[in-house]
Design a protein around this motif. Structure first.
Motif, PDB file in Angstrom:
ATOM      1  N   ARG A  30       0.798  -1.228   0.000  1.00 20.27           N
ATOM      2  CA  ARG A  30       0.000   0.000   0.000  1.00 20.27           C
ATOM      3  C   ARG A  30       0.830   1.276   0.000  1.00 20.27           C
ATOM      4  NH1 ARG A  30      -4.627  -2.159   4.261  1.00 20.27           N
ATOM      5  NH2 ARG A  30      -5.441  -3.773   2.839  1.00 20.27           N
ATOM      6  N   HIS A  31       2.107   1.170   0.348  1.00 18.86           N
ATOM      7  CA  HIS A  31       2.972   2.366   0.292  1.00 18.86           C
ATOM      8  C   HIS A  31       3.086   2.883  -1.139  1.00 18.86           C
ATOM      9  CE1 HIS A  31       5.757  -0.865  -0.854  1.00 18.86           C
ATOM     10  NE2 HIS A  31       6.427   0.071  -1.492  1.00 18.86           N
ATOM     11  N   LEU A  32       2.788   2.033  -2.123  1.00 20.09           N
ATOM     12  CA  LEU A  32       2.884   2.444  -3.521  1.00 20.09           C
ATOM     13  C   LEU A  32       1.835   3.492  -3.889  1.00 20.09           C
ATOM     14  CD1 LEU A  32       3.524  -1.078  -5.098  1.00 20.09           C
ATOM     15  CD2 LEU A  32       5.192   0.773  -4.811  1.00 20.09           C
ATOM     16  N   GLN A  33       0.816   3.633  -3.061  1.00 20.54           N
ATOM     17  CA  GLN A  33      -0.175   4.681  -3.325  1.00 20.54           C
ATOM     18  C   GLN A  33      -0.335   5.596  -2.107  1.00 20.54           C
ATOM     19  OE1 GLN A  33      -3.668   2.514  -4.588  1.00 20.54           O
ATOM     20  NE2 GLN A  33      -4.447   2.320  -2.517  1.00 20.54           N
ATOM     21  N   ASP A  34       0.772   5.860  -1.429  1.00 17.95           N
ATOM     22  CA  ASP A  34       0.745   6.844  -0.342  1.00 17.95           C
ATOM     23  C   ASP A  34       0.213   8.175  -0.875  1.00 17.95           C
ATOM     24  OD1 ASP A  34       1.755   5.081   1.498  1.00 17.95           O
ATOM     25  OD2 ASP A  34       3.809   5.846   1.446  1.00 17.95           O
ATOM     26  N   GLY A  35      -0.700   8.767  -0.125  1.00 15.27           N
ATOM     27  CA  GLY A  35      -1.313  10.023  -0.543  1.00 15.27           C
ATOM     28  C   GLY A  35      -2.677   9.835  -1.166  1.00 15.27           C
ATOM     29  N   VAL A  36      -3.167   8.586  -1.223  1.00 11.07           N
ATOM     30  CA  VAL A  36      -4.450   8.337  -1.874  1.00 11.07           C
ATOM     31  C   VAL A  36      -5.600   9.039  -1.159  1.00 11.07           C
ATOM     32  CG1 VAL A  36      -4.982   6.202  -0.598  1.00 11.07           C
ATOM     33  CG2 VAL A  36      -5.845   6.495  -2.944  1.00 11.07           C
ATOM     34  N   GLU A  37      -5.385   9.406   0.090  1.00 11.92           N
ATOM     35  CA  GLU A  37      -6.434  10.135   0.822  1.00 11.92           C
ATOM     36  C   GLU A  37      -6.703  11.506   0.204  1.00 11.92           C
ATOM     37  OE1 GLU A  37      -2.484  11.182   2.628  1.00 11.92           O
ATOM     38  OE2 GLU A  37      -3.479   9.313   2.035  1.00 11.92           O
ATOM     39  N   LEU A  38      -5.805  11.982  -0.665  1.00 13.44           N
ATOM     40  CA  LEU A  38      -5.992  13.276  -1.325  1.00 13.44           C
ATOM     41  C   LEU A  38      -6.792  13.161  -2.620  1.00 13.44           C
ATOM     42  CD1 LEU A  38      -2.345  14.634  -0.888  1.00 13.44           C
ATOM     43  CD2 LEU A  38      -4.359  15.199   0.504  1.00 13.44           C
ATOM     44  N   ALA A  39      -7.122  11.939  -3.037  1.00 12.88           N
ATOM     45  CA  ALA A  39      -7.794  11.730  -4.319  1.00 12.88           C
ATOM     46  C   ALA A  39      -9.270  12.109  -4.264  1.00 12.88           C
ATOM     47  CB  ALA A  39      -7.663  10.275  -4.746  1.00 12.88           C
ATOM     48  N   ASP A  40      -9.762  12.651  -5.366  1.00 11.58           N
ATOM     49  CA  ASP A  40     -11.201  12.902  -5.530  1.00 11.58           C
ATOM     50  C   ASP A  40     -11.911  11.698  -6.130  1.00 11.58           C
ATOM     51  OD1 ASP A  40     -11.617  15.916  -4.930  1.00 11.58           O
ATOM     52  OD2 ASP A  40      -9.839  15.866  -6.198  1.00 11.58           O
ATOM     53  N   SER A  41     -11.161  10.878  -6.859  1.00 16.47           N
ATOM     54  CA  SER A  41     -11.735   9.654  -7.427  1.00 16.47           C
ATOM     55  C   SER A  41     -10.632   8.617  -7.578  1.00 16.47           C
ATOM     56  CB  SER A  41     -12.405   9.928  -8.774  1.00 16.47           C
ATOM     57  OG  SER A  41     -11.528  10.547  -9.684  1.00 16.47           O
ATOM     58  N   TYR A  42     -11.039   7.366  -7.634  1.00 17.45           N
ATOM     59  CA  TYR A  42     -10.086   6.251  -7.654  1.00 17.45           C
ATOM     60  C   TYR A  42     -10.726   5.110  -8.429  1.00 17.45           C
ATOM     61  CZ  TYR A  42      -6.993   2.553  -5.736  1.00 17.45           C
ATOM     62  OH  TYR A  42      -6.098   1.523  -5.571  1.00 17.45           O
ATOM     63  N   ASN A  43      -9.890   4.408  -9.188  1.00 15.71           N
ATOM     64  CA  ASN A  43     -10.390   3.298  -9.985  1.00 15.71           C
ATOM     65  C   ASN A  43      -9.404   2.132  -9.967  1.00 15.71           C
ATOM     66  OD1 ASN A  43      -9.876   2.289 -13.142  1.00 15.71           O
ATOM     67  ND2 ASN A  43     -11.932   1.964 -12.359  1.00 15.71           N
ATOM     68  N   PHE A  44      -9.943   0.912  -9.872  1.00 15.37           N
ATOM     69  CA  PHE A  44      -9.136  -0.274 -10.160  1.00 15.37           C
ATOM     70  C   PHE A  44     -10.040  -1.330 -10.785  1.00 15.37           C
ATOM     71  CE2 PHE A  44     -10.973  -2.704  -6.807  1.00 15.37           C
ATOM     72  CZ  PHE A  44     -10.444  -3.988  -6.836  1.00 15.37           C
ATOM     73  N   ASN A  45      -9.419  -2.285 -11.479  1.00 18.75           N
ATOM     74  CA  ASN A  45     -10.168  -3.273 -12.247  1.00 18.75           C
ATOM     75  C   ASN A  45     -10.052  -4.668 -11.636  1.00 18.75           C
ATOM     76  OD1 ASN A  45     -10.584  -1.180 -14.023  1.00 18.75           O
ATOM     77  ND2 ASN A  45      -9.264  -1.992 -15.634  1.00 18.75           N
ATOM     78  N   PRO A  46     -11.065  -5.142 -10.930  1.00 19.95           N
ATOM     79  CA  PRO A  46     -11.035  -6.543 -10.495  1.00 19.95           C
ATOM     80  C   PRO A  46     -10.903  -7.525 -11.663  1.00 19.95           C
ATOM     81  CG  PRO A  46     -12.707  -5.338  -9.278  1.00 19.95           C
ATOM     82  CD  PRO A  46     -12.212  -4.412 -10.362  1.00 19.95           C
ATOM     83  N   HIS A  47     -11.300  -7.084 -12.871  1.00 19.25           N
ATOM     84  CA  HIS A  47     -11.187  -7.993 -14.017  1.00 19.25           C
ATOM     85  C   HIS A  47      -9.754  -8.112 -14.534  1.00 19.25           C
ATOM     86  CE1 HIS A  47     -12.229  -4.296 -16.689  1.00 19.25           C
ATOM     87  NE2 HIS A  47     -10.981  -4.606 -16.967  1.00 19.25           N
ATOM     88  N   LYS A  48      -8.824  -7.394 -13.954  1.00 22.39           N
ATOM     89  CA  LYS A  48      -7.435  -7.534 -14.388  1.00 22.39           C
ATOM     90  C   LYS A  48      -6.660  -8.552 -13.550  1.00 22.39           C
ATOM     91  CE  LYS A  48      -5.969  -3.547 -17.074  1.00 22.39           C
ATOM     92  NZ  LYS A  48      -7.229  -2.888 -17.418  1.00 22.39           N
TER      93      LYS A  48
ATOM     94  N   MET B  41      -7.892  -9.755 -10.172  1.00 25.31           N
ATOM     95  CA  MET B  41      -8.641 -10.187  -8.991  1.00 25.31           C
ATOM     96  C   MET B  41      -9.643 -11.276  -9.345  1.00 25.31           C
ATOM     97  SD  MET B  41     -10.410  -7.669  -6.174  1.00 25.31           S
ATOM     98  CE  MET B  41     -11.832  -8.370  -5.329  1.00 25.31           C
ATOM     99  N   PHE B  42      -9.355 -12.016 -10.407  1.00 17.70           N
ATOM    100  CA  PHE B  42     -10.082 -13.247 -10.739  1.00 17.70           C
ATOM    101  C   PHE B  42     -11.561 -13.038 -11.033  1.00 17.70           C
ATOM    102  CE2 PHE B  42      -6.860 -14.397  -7.380  1.00 17.70           C
ATOM    103  CZ  PHE B  42      -5.843 -14.645  -8.294  1.00 17.70           C
ATOM    104  N   THR B  43     -11.930 -11.813 -11.383  1.00 17.42           N
ATOM    105  CA  THR B  43     -13.319 -11.485 -11.707  1.00 17.42           C
ATOM    106  C   THR B  43     -13.399 -11.238 -13.204  1.00 17.42           C
ATOM    107  OG1 THR B  43     -13.532 -10.434  -9.539  1.00 17.42           O
ATOM    108  CG2 THR B  43     -15.259  -9.977 -11.164  1.00 17.42           C
ATOM    109  N   ASN B  44     -14.061 -12.127 -13.924  1.00 15.78           N
ATOM    110  CA  ASN B  44     -14.009 -12.072 -15.383  1.00 15.78           C
ATOM    111  C   ASN B  44     -14.580 -10.760 -15.918  1.00 15.78           C
ATOM    112  OD1 ASN B  44     -15.902 -13.985 -14.080  1.00 15.78           O
ATOM    113  ND2 ASN B  44     -17.058 -13.743 -15.966  1.00 15.78           N
ATOM    114  N   PHE B  45     -14.010 -10.369 -17.052  1.00 18.27           N
ATOM    115  CA  PHE B  45     -14.344  -9.109 -17.727  1.00 18.27           C
ATOM    116  C   PHE B  45     -15.857  -9.050 -18.011  1.00 18.27           C
ATOM    117  CE2 PHE B  45     -14.562  -6.324 -21.422  1.00 18.27           C
ATOM    118  CZ  PHE B  45     -13.653  -5.340 -21.092  1.00 18.27           C
ATOM    119  N   ASP B  46     -16.502  -7.860 -17.805  1.00 18.34           N
ATOM    120  CA  ASP B  46     -15.905  -6.602 -17.417  1.00 18.34           C
ATOM    121  C   ASP B  46     -16.348  -6.219 -16.013  1.00 18.34           C
ATOM    122  OD1 ASP B  46     -18.560  -6.069 -17.959  1.00 18.34           O
ATOM    123  OD2 ASP B  46     -18.219  -4.569 -19.499  1.00 18.34           O
ATOM    124  N   CYS B  47     -15.428  -5.617 -15.251  1.00 13.33           N
ATOM    125  CA  CYS B  47     -15.733  -5.207 -13.883  1.00 13.33           C
ATOM    126  C   CYS B  47     -14.667  -4.229 -13.418  1.00 13.33           C
ATOM    127  CB  CYS B  47     -15.778  -6.425 -12.963  1.00 13.33           C
ATOM    128  SG  CYS B  47     -16.247  -6.048 -11.268  1.00 13.33           S
TER     129      CYS B  47
END
Length: 491
Positions: A297-315, A317-323
């Motif tokens: 999680r240190h790789l995204q230090d400062g994320v508390e300053l974000a107005d929006s955030y996105n990640f893809n479980p379909h990449k 996290m074993f959740t088939n496309f699209d998600c």
């Protein structure tokens, strides 16, 4: 009482539909086929070997006038379709970023298709909306994201189709916030300026085109030696644009760029955004999954300053496309940007203000029941299961990087923070292109390339559901073998 002539005629007509019993029988056959496919997937060339137009040439020129037996359909999948499939679920798929799947995800998707829900409004299926809100809230805590992204706070999450849609929604909300919601009515004035790095995903350029910002008003900020956005250059560019009378309004920071998995310094970028009231969107499309493990999680230090955030479980996290999961810190800004309410969508639940209508959180009106497969996957693996596989994938990629370091013929082209290794043969672009082409033509493995610092670079990404140590070892041996052939050709 005798049946009417109309009733007789209707009952005697052929329905053409698949009956429940037929569906049950054919459904079993399809599940068996998928299970068999997964068991034999390593027997296929990873990259499809067909030539352009070959699949279409094998298909009938005209559609069937009469329905065909289902057995014929499944047989033709095997005979006609499989040769044209690039096997994204192969454990020897190391290209692009993963787009992995799993048993629980596939079964959740099957149930979603069976229910056939169109979840544009809460009232069109309350479970579709409320489960989505719940699993996106789960993920806020699973990923260590700030609580402002929770639905119980000022923000909330929604499942988009892809990170491209999420970036567009973020850009639109930022645009409206910056213009006090005037640009939705009057259009853009050509003075809005957005920022991303030269390594940001191409979807940002497309979003600038679609949103009316214009590609020329998307400033691509240069990167440092680690290919991460330089905050000092961003600061100077924002200052220069403001002095020129332009309106800086949006910055995209990336956690894991597509080319090299570079990590932008979110804390420093966020500080600049706070200073100038710029919307900060964090794109963690692939690498966001790694945040399920606290040690990353240190790789995204400062994320508390974000107005929006996105990640893809379909990449990863074993959740088939699209998600693709997308959160905003201020849901009112997003809803006010995208909400349109024609008369035919009015209903008491929406007007009560007590429910979420996710049609107001996205571009399109209609939406599928994507949260069902995500719910299945989370419940099947649990946090422990995700962490196990992510750590294994990172370990395998780090081992591959070590092999590259120890081979004098090769060099690493970028840092390796997680599961993507960018490397190249020292003989130059032609040698690397030759190695890549031979590997992909063989069907043994599938790799893709990028250009870093002007040099053609090979990419190996570990993240497929069933990739194990033996697959990564095999890939390295094949790379070494093809390198040897290239070297022999040069001598």
């Amino acid at each position: 009482m005798k049946r009417s002539d109309l009733e007789k005629n209707v009952s005697d007509e052929k329905s053409f539909h698949m009956t429940p019993d037929e569906f049950r029988r054919h459904g079993h056959a399809v599940v068996d086929w998928i299970a068999d496919y997964q068991a034999r997937i390593e027997s296929f060339p990873v990259l499809s070997q067909v030539k352009p137009g070959e699949i279409r040439a094998s298909l009938p020129a005209a559609p069937p006038a009469h329905g065909e037996p289902f057995e014929a359909l499944l047989k033709d999948v095997e005979r006609l379709i499989l040769p044209g499939v690039t096997h994204w679920q192969s454990p020897n798929f190391f290209a692009y970023f993963p787009c992995n799947a799993s048993g629980p995800g596939i079964l959740g998707d099957l149930l979603s298709s069976g229910l056939g829900v169109q979840g544009m409004l809460w009232s069109t299926s309350p479970a579709c909306t409320e489960l989505e809100t719940h699993v996106t809230d789960w993920l806020v805590r699973m990923l260590g994201l700030p609580e402002k992204f929770l639905s119980s706070d000022t923000g909330g999450g929604v499942i988009q189709d892809t990170a491209s849609s999420a970036a567009l929604c973020a850009l639109l909300a930022a645009r409206e916030r910056a213009t006090h919601y005037a640009s939705n009515k009057k259009g853009c004035n050509g003075r809005l300026v957005a920022y991303a790095s030269t390594q940001s995903h191409s979807s940002l350029e497309k979003a600038a085109m679609i949103s009316g910002i214009g590609v020329e008003n998307l400033r691509l900020i240069e990167v440092d030696e680690n290919l991460a956005l330089r905050p000092d250059v961003l600061q100077r560019q924002v200052d220069a644009d403001r002095r020129a009378g332009l309106t800086a309004f949006f910055v995209c920071a990336t956690v894991g760029t597509t080319s090299s998995n570079a990590m932008d310094p979110i804390a420093a970028i966020g500080g600049i955004c706070r200073q100038h009231d710029l919307w900060l969107h964090v794109d963690a499309a692939m690498s966001g999954t790694a945040m399920l493990c606290p040690e990353f999680r240190h790789l995204q230090d400062g994320v508390e300053l974000a107005d929006s955030y996105n990640f893809n479980p379909h990449k990863w996290m074993f959740t088939n496309f699209d998600c693709s999961c997308f959160w905003v810190a201020d849901r009112k800004a997003l809803i006010q940007t995208l909400s349109i309410l024609p008369e035919y969508l009015r209903n008491p639940a929406s007007e009560s203000g007590a429910v979420i209508d996710y049609r107001d959180w996205q571009i399109q009106l209609g939406r599928r029941f994507r949260s069902l497969k995500l719910w299945f996957v989370i419940r099947h693996y649990g946090v422990e299961g995700f962490q196990h596989h992510i750590r294994q994938h990172v370990k395998l990629a780090q081992q591959f990087a070590e092999w590259v370091r120890n081979d004098d013929r090769f060099e690493l082209a970028a840092p390796v923070p997680l599961n993507l290794v960018c490397f190249r043969h020292k003989a130059g672009d032609a040698a690397n292109q030759g190695i890549l082409d031979c590997l992909n033509r063989s069907g043994d493995v599938f790799l893709t390339h990028t250009k870093l610092n002007g040099k053609l670079t090979l990419r190996l990404c570990v993240g497929q559901t069933n990739t194990q140590a033996r697959h990564v070892e095999h890939a390295w041996k094949r790379i070494q073998a093809e390198a040897g052939k290239v070297e022999e050709g040069e001598s």
